[in-house]
Design a protein around this motif. Structure first.
Motif, PDB file in Angstrom:
ATOM      1  N   TYR B  19       0.829  -1.217   0.000  1.00  0.00           N
ATOM      2  CA  TYR B  19       0.000   0.000   0.000  1.00  0.00           C
ATOM      3  C   TYR B  19       0.860   1.264   0.000  1.00  0.00           C
ATOM      4  CZ  TYR B  19      -2.876   3.782   1.661  1.00  0.00           C
ATOM      5  OH  TYR B  19      -3.474   5.006   1.781  1.00  0.00           O
ATOM      6  N   GLN B  22      -0.473   7.476  -1.627  1.00  0.00           N
ATOM      7  CA  GLN B  22      -1.031   8.230  -2.759  1.00  0.00           C
ATOM      8  C   GLN B  22      -2.117   7.453  -3.497  1.00  0.00           C
ATOM      9  OE1 GLN B  22       2.170   7.228  -2.352  1.00  0.00           O
ATOM     10  NE2 GLN B  22       3.304   7.191  -4.272  1.00  0.00           N
ATOM     11  N   HIS B  23      -2.255   6.155  -3.211  1.00  0.00           N
ATOM     12  CA  HIS B  23      -3.272   5.336  -3.880  1.00  0.00           C
ATOM     13  C   HIS B  23      -4.559   5.222  -3.072  1.00  0.00           C
ATOM     14  CE1 HIS B  23       0.182   3.146  -6.179  1.00  0.00           C
ATOM     15  NE2 HIS B  23      -0.197   4.231  -6.811  1.00  0.00           N
ATOM     16  N   PHE B  24      -4.638   5.922  -1.939  1.00  0.00           N
ATOM     17  CA  PHE B  24      -5.766   5.703  -1.024  1.00  0.00           C
ATOM     18  C   PHE B  24      -7.123   5.836  -1.722  1.00  0.00           C
ATOM     19  CE2 PHE B  24      -8.925   7.080   2.101  1.00  0.00           C
ATOM     20  CZ  PHE B  24      -8.838   6.038   3.006  1.00  0.00           C
ATOM     21  N   ASP B  25      -7.349   6.975  -2.380  1.00  0.00           N
ATOM     22  CA  ASP B  25      -8.659   7.194  -3.009  1.00  0.00           C
ATOM     23  C   ASP B  25      -8.912   6.174  -4.106  1.00  0.00           C
ATOM     24  OD1 ASP B  25      -9.227   9.294  -1.364  1.00  0.00           O
ATOM     25  OD2 ASP B  25      -8.390  10.810  -2.727  1.00  0.00           O
ATOM     26  N   ALA B  26      -7.884   5.950  -4.946  1.00  0.00           N
ATOM     27  CA  ALA B  26      -8.050   5.065  -6.100  1.00  0.00           C
ATOM     28  C   ALA B  26      -8.330   3.627  -5.670  1.00  0.00           C
ATOM     29  CB  ALA B  26      -6.808   5.125  -6.981  1.00  0.00           C
ATOM     30  N   CYS B  28      -9.627   2.603  -2.897  1.00  0.00           N
ATOM     31  CA  CYS B  28     -10.940   2.492  -2.261  1.00  0.00           C
ATOM     32  C   CYS B  28     -12.040   2.495  -3.320  1.00  0.00           C
ATOM     33  CB  CYS B  28     -11.159   3.636  -1.264  1.00  0.00           C
ATOM     34  SG  CYS B  28     -10.159   3.445   0.225  1.00  0.00           S
ATOM     35  N   LYS B  29     -11.833   3.230  -4.416  1.00  0.00           N
ATOM     36  CA  LYS B  29     -12.835   3.318  -5.481  1.00  0.00           C
ATOM     37  C   LYS B  29     -12.821   2.068  -6.356  1.00  0.00           C
ATOM     38  CE  LYS B  29     -12.910   7.908  -6.352  1.00  0.00           C
ATOM     39  NZ  LYS B  29     -12.135   8.933  -7.015  1.00  0.00           N
ATOM     40  N   ASP B  30     -11.614   1.579  -6.674  1.00  0.00           N
ATOM     41  CA  ASP B  30     -11.502   0.520  -7.670  1.00  0.00           C
ATOM     42  C   ASP B  30     -10.342  -0.398  -7.300  1.00  0.00           C
ATOM     43  OD1 ASP B  30     -11.366  -1.038  -9.926  1.00  0.00           O
ATOM     44  OD2 ASP B  30     -10.376   0.497 -11.147  1.00  0.00           O
ATOM     45  N   ARG B  50      -2.831  11.259   9.561  1.00  0.00           N
ATOM     46  CA  ARG B  50      -3.346  10.576   8.377  1.00  0.00           C
ATOM     47  C   ARG B  50      -2.932   9.098   8.259  1.00  0.00           C
ATOM     48  NH1 ARG B  50      -2.375  14.113   4.538  1.00  0.00           N
ATOM     49  NH2 ARG B  50      -4.517  14.796   4.293  1.00  0.00           N
ATOM     50  N   GLN B  54      -5.804   6.340   7.745  1.00  0.00           N
ATOM     51  CA  GLN B  54      -5.912   5.564   6.504  1.00  0.00           C
ATOM     52  C   GLN B  54      -5.864   4.065   6.801  1.00  0.00           C
ATOM     53  OE1 GLN B  54      -3.078   6.767   3.521  1.00  0.00           O
ATOM     54  NE2 GLN B  54      -4.343   8.484   2.859  1.00  0.00           N
ATOM     55  N   TRP B 266      -2.205   4.193  -9.826  1.00  0.00           N
ATOM     56  CA  TRP B 266      -2.874   2.989  -9.313  1.00  0.00           C
ATOM     57  C   TRP B 266      -3.179   1.992 -10.439  1.00  0.00           C
ATOM     58  CZ3 TRP B 266      -3.412  -0.520  -6.120  1.00  0.00           C
ATOM     59  CH2 TRP B 266      -4.517  -1.378  -6.112  1.00  0.00           C
TER      60      TRP B 266
END
Lengths: 251, 284
Positions: B19, B22-26, B28-30, B50, B54, B266
């Protein structure tokens, strides 16, 4: 022939040291430049850690010069803990004694600013005090005790550190003024940032941090700065989430 | 020997990724085929902020592997009790499906050198590392996985092969192993050994997790290839082929893609995880 870890460590940190005998390649020939992989990993990874940890210093000093500076520092001051988030605590003091950069007098305080911002980033979470907590009668207000959030740090500098930070991080920021500046680092949410404190603000915050009441802190700030502007620093502290209520227990 | 892999880690036999914040949002989305994530223990030992937020959020969505890089389990000196306490605290609140560390040392005296440094495979090293693993497992009250290193050189004093050394550690301590196939490829190339023979000799029954990752290529003083474990590139085909071989022999296992430097978008890392999913599908 055994190679102790003390011997290995010494050769890793000293680029002029011979590769310890007893280290070899797959054909039992001396290891030669294979040992440099470890030397390189150690120095480069620590240099990168320092660069990430001290972005303002890295910008002020410049890429190549920073790498040379870091190579000296990491060999003299290897980390004392596997927590790289704490690496570089003595970097500001090191810079004070580092002759080649003595002419940049404000550099150590810039390193302190970088360090405090990083400490703030990793500090414990705490809910900020709601503004309505301060909507009480003046006599209650003076006896109120508030705490500083764990992510708050204060830096009092004889240099215009906040101006220097702005000029190096914000486009179109004005040139630093030749003044001393007090800075508060606070962390609304997860992103710490430095705020320029008005005169007396650092004293007032420091008093709150030591558990004094708002009234006592106000008196101390006035004693230090006759025209201390309580409203200005209070607004700043509330907006930046710098204050917590010591009577509130966080889940 | 009985296949006891399931008790070494509770990770699913599915793709995971190292992990990166910088990939947190991506992610979680996909998440694509990613069922679990791995983090370096030492990055989550702060008081708050943070990183911990996270990790808390991710642990609700993904199975979690805590991968230590700072315990210095091969160190000549006693393990750092403060660091063990920090690990214990992290594992207590994050409740990971797996905890792993490296067959390496990094601390000497009070200094942490921030690299995984190599060990001679001798009887002395074996007893020391076994004692340290015992101490860790006792303290954490769970089995740990030990990862095979990437080697750039060998010790003249070594009397054990790496695979026998690891198998003996498993026998003495009951620990599991984290088999890094990229490290096998690197070490075999660097030391002129056969990666396939290494894998054939590897105690696969103890493997609770597999790593794949990218590496860089240099040459040594004699012009021989010297591969560097940089985790900054896609996994190369020969390493994917070694993974296929391991999975074919040992059955499905949790497979992690590591990418730690020059971290890409990501979508690039997800595509690597998809390739791991394809490899797993062949044996599932």
């Amino acid at each position: 022939m055994t190679v102790s870890q003390a011997r290995f460590r010494e050769a890793v940190l000293d680029p002029a040291a011979a590769v310890p005998p007893g280290l070899q390649d797959g054909q039992r020939a001396p290891a030669g430049n294979r040992f440099s992989v470890y030397r390189n990993n150690v120095i480069v990874s620590l240099t990168e850690a320092l660069q990430t940890a001290f972005p303002l210093v890295a910008k002020l000093v410049g890429g190549d010069r920073f790498s040379r500076l870091a190579a000296v520092y990491v060999r003299e001051h290897p980390p004392k803990s596997p927590l790289m988030m704490h690496y570089g605590v003595d970097f500001p003091a090191f810079l004070e004694g580092f002759a080649p950069l003595q002419h940049i007098g404000y550099l150590p305080d810039c390193a302190r600013l970088d360090l405090l911002i990083r400490q703030s980033y990793h500090a414990a979470d705490a809910p900020p005090v709601p503004a309505e907590r301060l909507q009480c009668a003046p006599e209650d207000l003076v006896t109120l005790r508030l705490s500083l959030a764990p992510a708050v740090r204060i830096l009092r500098s004889p240099w215009p550190v906040h101006d220097i930070w702005r000029m190096n991080t914000q486009e179109g920021a004005p040139k630093p003024r030749p003044v001393a500046q007090d800075v508060m680092i606070a962390r609304p949410g997860f992103d710490p940032a430095p705020w320029l404190l008005p005169p007396g603000g650092a004293c007032w915050l420091d008093c709150l941090g030591r558990g004094l009441t708002l009234g006592e802190a106000h008196e101390a700030a006035l004693a230090e700065t006759a025209d201390f502007d309580l409203a200005a620093v209070l607004t700043l502290a509330l907006q930046s989430g710098a204050l917590t209520d010591p009577t509130t227990k966080d889940g | 020997m009985l296949d006891t892999a399931s008790r070494f880690s509770d990770l699913p036999a599915a793709p995971g990724v190292g992990y990166k914040a910088q990939h947190f949002d991506a992610i979680c989305k996909d998440a694509g085929p990613v069922a679990w994530i791995e983090v370096h223990a030492e990055n989550y030992m702060g008081a708050g902020g943070r990183p911990l937020a996270q990790l808390r959020a991710l642990s609700e969505r993904f199975a979690l592997s805590i991968h230590g890089v700072g315990l210095s389990i091969g160190g000549e000196e006693p393990l750092d009790p403060d660091h063990l306490a920090r690990l214990q605290h992290l594992l207590k609140w994050s409740q990971p499906a797996s905890f792993s560390e490296h067959l390496a040392w990094s601390t000497h005296g009070a200094e942490f050198l921030n690299d995984l440094l190599p060990l001679p495979y001798t009887n002395d090293t074996l007893s020391r590392v076994a004692n340290h693993i015992d101490e860790v497992q006792e303290r954490l009250q769970r089995p740990m996985l030990l990862e095979n290193p990437s080697s750039y050189l060998a010790f003249a004093e070594s009397t054990w092969s790496e695979t026998d050394f690891l198998a003996e550690l498993v026998r003495r301590t009951g620990c599991g192993l984290l088999l890094d196939v990229n490290n096998v490829f690197i070490s075999a190339t660097n030391l002129g050994l056969s990666a396939q023979a290494y894998l054939d000799a590897f105690p696969l029954h103890a493997v609770g997790e597999i790593h794949v990752g990218g590496h860089d290529a240099q040459t040594d003083d004699h012009g021989a290839p010297l591969l560097i474990d940089s985790h900054g590139k896609p996994v190369i085909d020969p390493v994917w082929a070694l993974l296929d071989r391991v999975l074919a022999r040992g059955g499905p296992r949790p497979v992690l893609v590591e990418w730690d430097t020059d971290v890409p978008d990501w979508s690039v890392l997800r595509a690597e995880a998809e390739r791991a999913a394809t490899a797993l599908a062949l044996v599932t």
